[in-house]
Motif scaffolding. Structure first.
Motif, mmCIF file in Angstrom:
data_model
loop_
_atom_site.group_PDB
_atom_site.id
_atom_site.type_symbol
_atom_site.label_atom_id
_atom_site.label_comp_id
_atom_site.label_asym_id
_atom_site.label_seq_id
_atom_site.Cartn_x
_atom_site.Cartn_y
_atom_site.Cartn_z
ATOM 1 N N ARG A 137 0.843 -1.201 0.000
ATOM 2 C CA ARG A 137 0.000 0.000 0.000
ATOM 3 C C ARG A 137 0.876 1.247 0.000
ATOM 4 N N LYS A 155 -6.326 -1.217 -2.379
ATOM 5 C CA LYS A 155 -5.456 -1.687 -1.284
ATOM 6 C C LYS A 155 -5.765 -0.951 0.010
ATOM 7 N N ASN A 156 -6.003 0.331 -0.106
ATOM 8 C CA ASN A 156 -6.307 1.136 1.076
ATOM 9 C C ASN A 156 -7.621 0.691 1.713
#
Length: 200
Positions: free
Chosen positions: A75, A122-123
């Motif tokens: 990330r 991803k976050n």
């Protein structure tokens, strides 16, 4: 973890010392010394063996969540790429709107789109999983920590036993000072009796 590794290094050094002592010519000449060094070598090898087990347990304990660490690092890398491309887009947006600048702006936006989508995915995943991980930390770490403490207790109990046995073997009755002195005097007398020794 560094604590485990330093203990492992120390026990390896102790085994090296005991091995070197065993190969010393004094061990061939003095049976009592050989017996003491052999006992010391055996104790050091047992200690090293237990240290290997403990380091293995410590490594397992410290690498419980490698996938979480990897996810956080990925990330962060994606965020850096996203910021870099976002800055590139902003740079072209601030310039005068000429044909070449608009073409470069369009290209920069096209490069930014998949990176932004990747970062946001991803976050979002981490934002969903981290609270779950955080809320379950006690359920995992309490028994894990308890197991680590029990392993330490077992390890130090075993070391106490190893060194207690070694101390008992080394402390076995040896010839007293007076007896040793008589033996040395007898050997000196034998040497003086040799024909190659000059009289004082």
């Amino acid at each position: 973890m560094e604590h485990f590794k330093s203990q492992r290094t120390m026990s390896k050094s102790a085994v090296k010392i005991s091995s070197d002592l065993l190969s010393n010519p004094l061990c061939e000449q003095d049976a009592a010394f050989l017996e003491m060094v052999t006992a010391f070598d055996t104790a050091m090898r047992r200690m090293d063996s237990f240290n290997q087990e403990k380091v293995g347990a410590g490594e397992a304990f410290s690498s419980v969540f490698p996938s979480l660490n990897v996810a956080v690092k990925r990330r962060e890398q994606t965020l850096q790429d996203y910021r870099r491309l976002q800055a590139k887009v902003e740079k072209y947006e601030e310039k005068e709107r000429t044909g070449p600048v608009l073409a470069k702006l369009h290209q920069a936006r096209e490069e930014l789109r998949p990176v932004r989508d990747d970062f946001e995915a991803k976050n979002k995943q981490l934002l969903e999983e981290m609270p779950k991980f955080y809320s379950s930390r006690i359920d995992y770490f309490k028994p894990s920590f308890e197991s680590l403490v029990r392993a330490q207790v077992g390890y130090y109990t075993e070391l106490h036993k190893i060194f207690g046995e070694l101390a008992a073997r080394v402390a076995e009755p040896r010839p007293g000072d007076e007896q040793r002195e008589r033996q040395h005097d007898a050997r000196l007398a034998e040497l003086r009796a040799l024909s190659i020794v000059a009289d004082d």
